[in-house]
Design a protein around this motif. Structure first.
Motif, PDB file in Angstrom:
ATOM      1  N   LYS A   2       9.303 -13.050 -20.886  1.00 54.97           N
ATOM      2  CA  LYS A   2       9.323 -13.271 -19.414  1.00 54.97           C
ATOM      3  C   LYS A   2       9.589 -11.771 -18.687  1.00 54.97           C
ATOM      4  O   LYS A   2       8.550 -11.469 -17.968  1.00 54.97           O
ATOM      5  CB  LYS A   2      10.134 -14.143 -18.871  1.00 54.97           C
ATOM      6  N   SER A   3      10.400 -11.319 -19.048  1.00 54.84           N
ATOM      7  CA  SER A   3      10.829  -9.681 -18.646  1.00 54.84           C
ATOM      8  C   SER A   3       9.970  -9.012 -18.977  1.00 54.84           C
ATOM      9  O   SER A   3       9.336  -8.108 -17.980  1.00 54.84           O
ATOM     10  CB  SER A   3      12.128  -9.463 -18.946  1.00 54.84           C
ATOM     11  N   THR A   4       9.447  -9.038 -19.932  1.00 51.37           N
ATOM     12  CA  THR A   4       8.087  -8.239 -20.467  1.00 51.37           C
ATOM     13  C   THR A   4       7.082  -8.210 -19.620  1.00 51.37           C
ATOM     14  O   THR A   4       6.494  -7.232 -19.225  1.00 51.37           O
ATOM     15  CB  THR A   4       8.051  -8.473 -22.045  1.00 51.37           C
ATOM     16  N   PHE A  52      15.328  -6.767 -10.599  1.00 55.27           N
ATOM     17  CA  PHE A  52      15.287  -6.687 -12.239  1.00 55.27           C
ATOM     18  C   PHE A  52      16.572  -7.526 -12.618  1.00 55.27           C
ATOM     19  O   PHE A  52      17.161  -8.361 -11.778  1.00 55.27           O
ATOM     20  CB  PHE A  52      15.810  -5.207 -12.413  1.00 55.27           C
ATOM     21  N   GLN A  53      16.459  -7.886 -13.671  1.00 58.69           N
ATOM     22  CA  GLN A  53      17.516  -9.012 -14.380  1.00 58.69           C
ATOM     23  C   GLN A  53      18.874  -8.555 -14.240  1.00 58.69           C
ATOM     24  O   GLN A  53      19.800  -9.158 -13.870  1.00 58.69           O
ATOM     25  CB  GLN A  53      17.039  -9.112 -15.583  1.00 58.69           C
ATOM     26  N   ASP A  54      19.245  -7.339 -14.123  1.00 55.42           N
ATOM     27  CA  ASP A  54      20.492  -6.752 -13.587  1.00 55.42           C
ATOM     28  C   ASP A  54      20.280  -6.240 -12.239  1.00 55.42           C
ATOM     29  O   ASP A  54      19.263  -5.600 -11.902  1.00 55.42           O
ATOM     30  CB  ASP A  54      20.800  -5.474 -14.809  1.00 55.42           C
ATOM     31  N   LEU A  89      10.444 -11.199  -9.109  1.00 55.43           N
ATOM     32  CA  LEU A  89      11.995 -11.425  -9.116  1.00 55.43           C
ATOM     33  C   LEU A  89      12.305 -12.023 -10.568  1.00 55.43           C
ATOM     34  O   LEU A  89      11.647 -12.984 -11.084  1.00 55.43           O
ATOM     35  CB  LEU A  89      12.225 -12.775  -8.189  1.00 55.43           C
ATOM     36  N   ASP A  90      13.111 -11.344 -11.380  1.00 54.82           N
ATOM     37  CA  ASP A  90      13.525 -11.601 -12.765  1.00 54.82           C
ATOM     38  C   ASP A  90      14.868 -12.287 -12.698  1.00 54.82           C
ATOM     39  O   ASP A  90      15.923 -11.515 -12.534  1.00 54.82           O
ATOM     40  CB  ASP A  90      13.525 -10.345 -13.456  1.00 54.82           C
ATOM     41  N   GLU A  91      15.103 -13.439 -12.602  1.00 52.90           N
ATOM     42  CA  GLU A  91      16.253 -14.313 -12.581  1.00 52.90           C
ATOM     43  C   GLU A  91      17.294 -13.621 -11.512  1.00 52.90           C
ATOM     44  O   GLU A  91      18.307 -13.422 -11.801  1.00 52.90           O
ATOM     45  CB  GLU A  91      16.960 -14.302 -13.649  1.00 52.90           C
ATOM     46  N   PRO A  92      16.859 -13.839 -10.502  1.00 56.01           N
ATOM     47  CA  PRO A  92      17.528 -12.994  -9.072  1.00 56.01           C
ATOM     48  C   PRO A  92      18.934 -13.857  -8.912  1.00 56.01           C
ATOM     49  O   PRO A  92      19.718 -13.640  -8.106  1.00 56.01           O
ATOM     50  CB  PRO A  92      16.612 -12.809  -8.080  1.00 56.01           C
TER      51      PRO A  92
HETATM   52 MG   LIG Z   1      14.363 -11.558 -19.219  1.00 56.60          MG
END
Ligand SMILES: [Mg+2]
Ligand SMILES: Nc1ncnc2c1ncn2[C@@H]1O[C@H](COP(=O)(O)OP(=O)(O)OP(=O)(O)O)[C@@H](O)[C@H]1O
Lengths: 300, 270
Positions: free
Chosen positions: B53-55, B81-83, B157-160
């Motif tokens: 997913k992030s990729t 980002f995820q972080d 949005l990556d797992e915000p």
């Molecule tokens: Mg990810």
């Protein structure tokens, strides 16, 4: 402290994630009693013993050493020709201050170090930027610097004297070279180690190259630069001592060489103490600078 | 498709990805993803941890030089980002307005916008704080503010909402929905949370083995309620696609939970 008895077997049941109650089949010998330990907390300080400030405690160690030295000198355990007593050193220092020789020497030495830093730090930092920010810069600068930094700086002295003569320039150049290396090595490593995610971020928010350098790379590399600065201060004093003792007509080292020919161990110790104080002061200054510039690192 | 019609379509599209592939060494993480969605569309992307997913999101953000295929996205896009990825040496406000001033926006109005957005995510009073003093959830909200403040055409949005408590999460959901309604950016929301996906998105995708294995339109009448049979049915369908055995979860999500059920807490793995 009392150990709290748990209900026998009470701690041995665990709820698994799928909702069944199952006995935990770990070894049970140690599980019958729970020993509690008290963790140190902030409230210990209030009802604890009264503490001297740490600085005072540490300083008292130095006082003990000096007192022992004084006693040893007076009792004749150390001969006066080998090492003067602290009180003698103090008198000698005071005489030199009254005669103005110490101030003159100090000014000469300080100016060499300051010039060395003023030229060496920008050179080291500038080269680090060139190497850290461009591929061409990296291949042109980094390989060379990484090789040259293994040359003991002191070994350059004869060649430098051959090129530059024996005046002020050679002493300052020696310090410039010595200072530039630690600044370069630490700063360029710091530039390279700025989190790649921050470069992505700069990309995503549309920072220009210059803005990225200003807002991401430079502040990110600052801690590494300051480590380099502290190292280079120590090296600057070291090279100063070396340069001044080879040939000088002024400065702390010059005073010491002259004292050596007259067997004045008290003046020699004055010189050492002055170097020591200068070294400590510059380290305090560098730490203060770090604290001031890196306030964002505090917290967690 | 002729050249003219594809150009006409491109005007409406916010994201057009064709045959997107990404391999890391031997490993094929993305194996030909086709995805198109239009302006203002809210798309959620589900998938197990490590499914890519992030990729994929990074590919859409334009951050991955090693990706193959054709990707078309708007120029104005922002990423959470995820972080949280806040610059530790800049104040929270400076982080939010990073890169916002210039290009016709004065520093002053950028700061005003930043303050307003920080207030919207509940971080008023933290403008001058160092990021290191923020809690995990506060940092995540600051990152969200940084993405939203530039009114993007595509919001990635990556797992915000990962580090947020249930209540703050509900507030952030509302905020994202509100801002989505107001500015109509296209949104791609990567999440682990099936309920979150069904609550927020117009369309939910599931990424399995490097391809989009399920692509469903969310057809639950609003306000979307977890008790709605359509909601429950869609959730079951998505969980099944993700390989989660609902009966092994030990509780019935539809009756008790007011908070979200992360799919990772499944008992199927034990
Ligand atoms: Mg990810
Ligand atoms: N730079 C990289 N080099 C090598 N492998 C990578 C790289 N980036 C990602 N991968 C691999 O690609 C796979 C997918 O990673 P990705 O981060 O996209 O997963 P994800 O679906 O976002 O997972 P999560 O839900 O845990 O965040 C993982 O197996 C990961 O190890």
């Amino acid at each position: 402290m009392t150990a709290i008895q748990t209900h026998p077997g009470g701690a041995r049941l665990a709820r698994t994630t799928i909702g069944r109650i199952a006995p935990l089949d770990v070894a049970t010998e140690a599980n019958d009693t729970v020993d509690l330990v008290t963790l140190p907390t902030g409230s210990d300080r209030t009802h604890g013993r009264w503490h001297l400030p740490r600085g005072v405690v540490r300083l008292s160690g130095v006082v003990v050493l000096i007192a022992f030295w004084e006693v040893a000198a007076r009792a004749g355990w150390i001969s006066k020709r080998q090492l003067a007593a602290p009180s003698t050193v103090l008198t000698a220092g005071w005489d030199m201050i009254r005669a103005g020789t110490l101030q003159t020497a100090l000014r000469a030495s300080l100016s060499r170090v300051l010039w060395g830093l003023a030229v060496g730090v920008p050179i080291g930092a500038g080269l680090a930027l060139i190497a850290g920010l461009s591929r061409i810069g990296d291949s042109l600068v980094d390989a060379n610097v990484q090789m040259l930094r293994f040359v003991p700086i002191i070994a350059l002295q004869p060649l430098l004297v051959y090129w530059l003569g024996v005046g002020e320039t050679v002493k300052i150049v020696l310090i410039v070279i010595g200072v530039a290396f630690p600044i370069y090595v630490n700063t360029s490593a710091a530039i390279r180690s700025v989190h790649p995610g921050f470069h992505e971020l700069a990309d995503v928010v549309g920072l220009s190259r210059i803005q990225t350098i200003r807002k991401v790379v430079l502040p990110g590399a600052l801690p590494g630069f300051l480590v380099g600065l502290r190292l280079s201060l120590a090296i600057a004093w070291l090279l100063l001592v070396f340069a001044e003792q080879i040939n000088a007509k002024s400065g702390i080292g010059f005073l010491m060489i002259r004292a050596q020919t007259f067997f004045q161990t008290d003046v020699l110790v004055v010189g050492i103490v002055v170097y020591l104080v200068l070294g400590v002061l510059s380290d305090v200054l560098a730490r203060g600078l770090e604290r001031g510039l890196l306030r964002w690192q505090a917290g967690r | 498709m002729s050249a003219t019609s594809s150009a006409a379509v491109a005007v409406e599209l916010a994201v057009s990805a064709r045959q997107v592939r990404r391999t890391f060494g031997e490993r094929e993480v993305l194996r030909g993803i086709d995805l198109q969605f239009g302006r203002g569309e809210f798309v959620a992307l589900l998938g197990r941890s490590g499914s890519g997913k992030s990729t994929f999101l990074r590919a859409l953000a334009g951050l991955d030089g090693g990706v193959e295929g054709e990707i078309r996205v708007p120029k104005r896009r922002s990423v959470v980002f995820q972080d949280p990825r806040l610059l530790p040496w800049a104040s929270v406000l400076d982080n939010v307005v990073l890169g916002l001033s210039g290009r016709g926006v004065s520093g002053r109005s950028a700061n005003d916008k930043g303050r307003a957005m920080l207030a919207e995510v509940g971080l008023d009073g933290h403008e001058q704080d160092w990021p290191k003093t923020l809690s995990g959830g506060e940092a995540q909200r600051a990152a969200l503010a940084r993405a939203l403040v530039r009114s993007p055409q595509l919001l990635l949005l990556d797992e915000p909402f990962g580090a947020l408590d249930a209540l703050t999460r509900v507030r952030m959901h509302a905020l994202v929905q509100q801002l989505h309604a107001r500015y109509r950016p296209a949104v791609l929301l990567v999440t682990h949370d099936v309920d979150e996906a069904v609550l927020l998105a117009d369309r939910v995708l599931v990424l399995t083995d490097g391809v989009i294995s399920l692509d469903v339109t969310v057809d639950v009448s609003s306000p979307r309620l977890r008790s709605d049979p359509a909601f429950i049915a869609l959730r079951s369908q998505l969980l099944a696609e993700l390989g989660v055995d609902e009966s092994a979860e030990g509780h019935h999500p539809s009756t008790t939970t007011t908070e979200n059920t992360p799919i990772t807490t499944t008992g199927a793995l034990q």
